[in-house]
Design a protein around this motif. Structure first.
Motif, PDB file in Angstrom:
ATOM      1  N   GLY A 260       8.773  12.103   0.507  1.00 15.71           N
ATOM      2  CA  GLY A 260       9.748  12.378  -0.535  1.00 15.71           C
ATOM      3  C   GLY A 260      10.510  11.178  -1.034  1.00 15.71           C
ATOM      4  N   GLY A 261      10.026   9.971  -0.735  1.00 17.60           N
ATOM      5  CA  GLY A 261      10.723   8.786  -1.229  1.00 17.60           C
ATOM      6  C   GLY A 261      10.111   7.506  -0.703  1.00 17.60           C
ATOM      7  N   PHE A 262      10.451   6.397  -1.346  1.00 15.08           N
ATOM      8  CA  PHE A 262       9.899   5.099  -0.967  1.00 15.08           C
ATOM      9  C   PHE A 262      10.444   4.624   0.385  1.00 15.08           C
ATOM     10  CE2 PHE A 262       8.962   3.571  -5.585  1.00 15.08           C
ATOM     11  CZ  PHE A 262       8.065   4.613  -5.717  1.00 15.08           C
TER      12      PHE A 262
ATOM     13  N   GLU B 141      -3.288   5.735   0.613  1.00 10.34           N
ATOM     14  CA  GLU B 141      -2.519   6.078   1.799  1.00 10.34           C
ATOM     15  C   GLU B 141      -1.024   5.931   1.546  1.00 10.34           C
ATOM     16  OE1 GLU B 141      -3.684   4.618   5.580  1.00 10.34           O
ATOM     17  OE2 GLU B 141      -5.814   4.611   5.115  1.00 10.34           O
ATOM     18  N   VAL B 142      -0.637   4.853   0.873  1.00  8.31           N
ATOM     19  CA  VAL B 142       0.774   4.641   0.574  1.00  8.31           C
ATOM     20  C   VAL B 142       1.281   5.722  -0.379  1.00  8.31           C
ATOM     21  CG1 VAL B 142       2.443   3.103  -0.523  1.00  8.31           C
ATOM     22  CG2 VAL B 142       0.706   2.165   1.013  1.00  8.31           C
ATOM     23  N   PHE B 143       0.507   6.045  -1.398  1.00  9.79           N
ATOM     24  CA  PHE B 143       0.913   7.073  -2.363  1.00  9.79           C
ATOM     25  C   PHE B 143       1.087   8.424  -1.681  1.00  9.79           C
ATOM     26  CE2 PHE B 143      -0.452  10.503  -5.260  1.00  9.79           C
ATOM     27  CZ  PHE B 143       0.555  10.404  -6.223  1.00  9.79           C
TER      28      PHE B 143
ATOM     29  N   PRO C  40      10.757  -1.094   1.579  1.00 12.19           N
ATOM     30  CA  PRO C  40      10.755  -0.243   0.389  1.00 12.19           C
ATOM     31  C   PRO C  40      10.261  -0.953  -0.849  1.00 12.19           C
ATOM     32  CG  PRO C  40      12.766   0.109   1.650  1.00 12.19           C
ATOM     33  CD  PRO C  40      12.067  -1.062   2.278  1.00 12.19           C
ATOM     34  N   SER C  41      10.577  -2.253  -0.990  1.00  7.88           N
ATOM     35  CA  SER C  41      10.117  -3.001  -2.164  1.00  7.88           C
ATOM     36  C   SER C  41       8.609  -3.153  -2.157  1.00  7.88           C
ATOM     37  CB  SER C  41      10.788  -4.381  -2.219  1.00  7.88           C
ATOM     38  OG  SER C  41      10.456  -5.154  -1.073  1.00  7.88           O
ATOM     39  N   ALA C  42       8.015  -3.319  -0.954  1.00  8.62           N
ATOM     40  CA  ALA C  42       6.558  -3.441  -0.874  1.00  8.62           C
ATOM     41  C   ALA C  42       5.894  -2.122  -1.279  1.00  8.62           C
ATOM     42  CB  ALA C  42       6.135  -3.830   0.536  1.00  8.62           C
ATOM     43  N   VAL C  43       6.462  -1.003  -0.834  1.00 10.27           N
ATOM     44  CA  VAL C  43       5.926   0.307  -1.217  1.00 10.27           C
ATOM     45  C   VAL C  43       6.044   0.500  -2.718  1.00 10.27           C
ATOM     46  CG1 VAL C  43       6.271   2.803  -1.005  1.00 10.27           C
ATOM     47  CG2 VAL C  43       6.367   1.358   1.030  1.00 10.27           C
TER      48      VAL C  43
ATOM     49  N   LYS D 237       6.127  -1.758  -5.059  1.00  8.89           N
ATOM     50  CA  LYS D 237       5.162  -2.618  -5.756  1.00  8.89           C
ATOM     51  C   LYS D 237       3.747  -2.045  -5.684  1.00  8.89           C
ATOM     52  CE  LYS D 237       7.755  -6.931  -5.133  1.00  8.89           C
ATOM     53  NZ  LYS D 237       7.819  -8.221  -4.419  1.00  8.89           N
ATOM     54  N   LEU D 238       3.393  -1.476  -4.529  1.00  8.78           N
ATOM     55  CA  LEU D 238       2.055  -0.891  -4.378  1.00  8.78           C
ATOM     56  C   LEU D 238       1.874   0.294  -5.325  1.00  8.78           C
ATOM     57  CD1 LEU D 238       1.572  -1.044  -0.511  1.00  8.78           C
ATOM     58  CD2 LEU D 238       0.051  -2.054  -2.199  1.00  8.78           C
ATOM     59  N   ILE D 239       2.902   1.134  -5.430  1.00 11.20           N
ATOM     60  CA  ILE D 239       2.811   2.288  -6.326  1.00 11.20           C
ATOM     61  C   ILE D 239       2.749   1.829  -7.779  1.00 11.20           C
ATOM     62  CG2 ILE D 239       3.977   4.371  -7.138  1.00 11.20           C
ATOM     63  CD1 ILE D 239       2.728   4.598  -4.344  1.00 11.20           C
ATOM     64  N   ALA D 240       3.551   0.810  -8.114  1.00  9.02           N
ATOM     65  CA  ALA D 240       3.535   0.282  -9.479  1.00  9.02           C
ATOM     66  C   ALA D 240       2.164  -0.302  -9.809  1.00  9.02           C
ATOM     67  CB  ALA D 240       4.619  -0.776  -9.644  1.00  9.02           C
ATOM     68  N   ARG D 241       1.557  -0.996  -8.857  1.00 10.88           N
ATOM     69  CA  ARG D 241       0.222  -1.578  -9.074  1.00 10.88           C
ATOM     70  C   ARG D 241      -0.814  -0.473  -9.267  1.00 10.88           C
ATOM     71  NH1 ARG D 241      -1.958  -5.243  -4.320  1.00 10.88           N
ATOM     72  NH2 ARG D 241      -2.544  -3.210  -3.452  1.00 10.88           N
ATOM     73  N   LEU D 242      -0.693   0.593  -8.473  1.00  7.77           N
ATOM     74  CA  LEU D 242      -1.623   1.715  -8.595  1.00  7.77           C
ATOM     75  C   LEU D 242      -1.499   2.358  -9.972  1.00  7.77           C
ATOM     76  CD1 LEU D 242      -3.597   3.843  -7.463  1.00  7.77           C
ATOM     77  CD2 LEU D 242      -1.609   5.017  -6.467  1.00  7.77           C
ATOM     78  N   GLU D 243      -0.266   2.606 -10.419  1.00  3.63           N
ATOM     79  CA  GLU D 243      -0.065   3.227 -11.723  1.00  3.63           C
ATOM     80  C   GLU D 243      -0.566   2.323 -12.846  1.00  3.63           C
ATOM     81  OE1 GLU D 243       3.784   6.141 -11.095  1.00  3.63           O
ATOM     82  OE2 GLU D 243       4.159   4.009 -11.458  1.00  3.63           O
TER      83      GLU D 243
END
Length: 307
Positions: free
Chosen positions: A22-24, A13-15, A35-38, A40-46
């Motif tokens: 178009g941006g965090f 959902e976040v991704f 924005p930092s939480a978003v 981190k979530l994307i970094a964890r997913l990757e």
């Protein structure tokens, strides 16, 4: 059996929201996250997938090939999850639905459709706002907006509800007093009713010898919505250019007279339902748009443009 990561749907959902916005930072605002939480979530997913999904620069965000594939799959999965939850809940339409529409189209078509939608779905509450201002769906937390005309490029999803051409018209009383314009150029000597919002045009298009010409128009009245313009035209205040759906009844009854029809370019304006997509469209939103399409399909005033 391997352990199933329970955070998968949340990461999806976040991704999807990051891609959609178009941006965090923009995604964070709609998700009530920082924005930092978003990030981190994307970094964890990757890290979990072992691939780069997004390429981020100071100016733009783009998807990698893997990101494109994951985005398509994530939207499909999230929609299927939403459908499964609705089916498990009995398929009932419930919750609050915020709808925005222009004053004339909303008065004539959307309000009656909303009334019948609520009658069929008593567990839903519809918050209907009629305005000719362009509503920011995300900022004003609007689920569906009905828009007339060309749509700008955006991440929003559009479904066409119909089409209507425009017609130039005036009341018999006005024409008796000021005369009938026989050529587009004659409008320079008439009070033309115009709109006062920023995107309004100061010329009206006409067709001549196969080409489109633009005739400058002006008058003593500038208005902020089509319904007021119709009322002013009926009152004899000037010449108006309005959607045919809005004035067809008055033209048929003789309360307004269609003008310069031989020069009418016949250009069609799409009428569309706009909503936020991204694979997480609420059941109530999809059901309402389906309801609108079914209601409007039979209208002779909207052409054959219903999708």
């Amino acid at each position: 059996m391997p352990r199933i990561p329970m955070e998968r749907s949340g990461e999806m959902e976040v991704f999807v929201r990051v891609v959609q916005e178009g941006g965090f930072s923009a995604a964070a605002r709609t998700l009530d996250l920082t924005p930092s939480a978003v990030s981190k979530l994307i970094a964890r997913l990757e890290a979990r997938l072992g691939v780069r999904l997004l390429v981020r620069t100071t100016r733009a965000l783009s998807l990698t090939d893997e990101g494109e594939a994951y985005h398509r799959a994530a939207m499909r999965i999230l929609q299927e999850m939403n459908d499964a939850e609705q089916q498990a809940a009995g398929g009932a339409v419930r919750g609050r639905l915020r709808v925005s529409a222009s004053v004339p189209f909303g008065t004539m078509f959307v309000a009656p459709a909303v009334r019948r939608f609520v009658e069929r779905n008593p567990q839903v509450t519809v918050d209907l706002s009629l305005t000719d201002d362009v509503v920011d769906l995300l900022a004003q937390r609007t689920d569906v907006a009905i828009r007339v005309g060309t749509l700008p490029d955006s991440a929003l999803v559009a479904r066409r509800l119909g089409q209507s051409r425009r017609v130039i018209c005036a009341s018999p009383d006005y024409l008796a007093h000021r005369g009938i314009p026989l050529r587009p150029e004659d409008l320079a000597d008439h009070d033309c009713l115009t709109f006062n919002f920023r995107r309004a045009r100061s010329t009206w298009p006409f067709r001549r010898d196969g080409d489109t010409i633009e005739q400058p128009v002006s008058g003593s009245l500038q208005l902020n919505n089509g319904e007021t313009m119709r009322q002013m035209a009926l009152a004899g205040a000037g010449v108006a250019r309005l959607g045919l759906f809005h004035v067809a009844e008055h033209i048929a009854a003789g309360r307004l007279v269609a003008l310069l029809e031989a020069d009418n370019p016949g250009d069609l304006e799409n009428i569309s339902a706009i909503y936020v997509g991204g694979g997480m469209v609420p059941h109530r939103v999809r059901m309402f748009i389906d309801h609108l399409v079914a209601e409007l399909r039979a209208s002779p005033l909207l052409g054959a443009g219903v999708a």
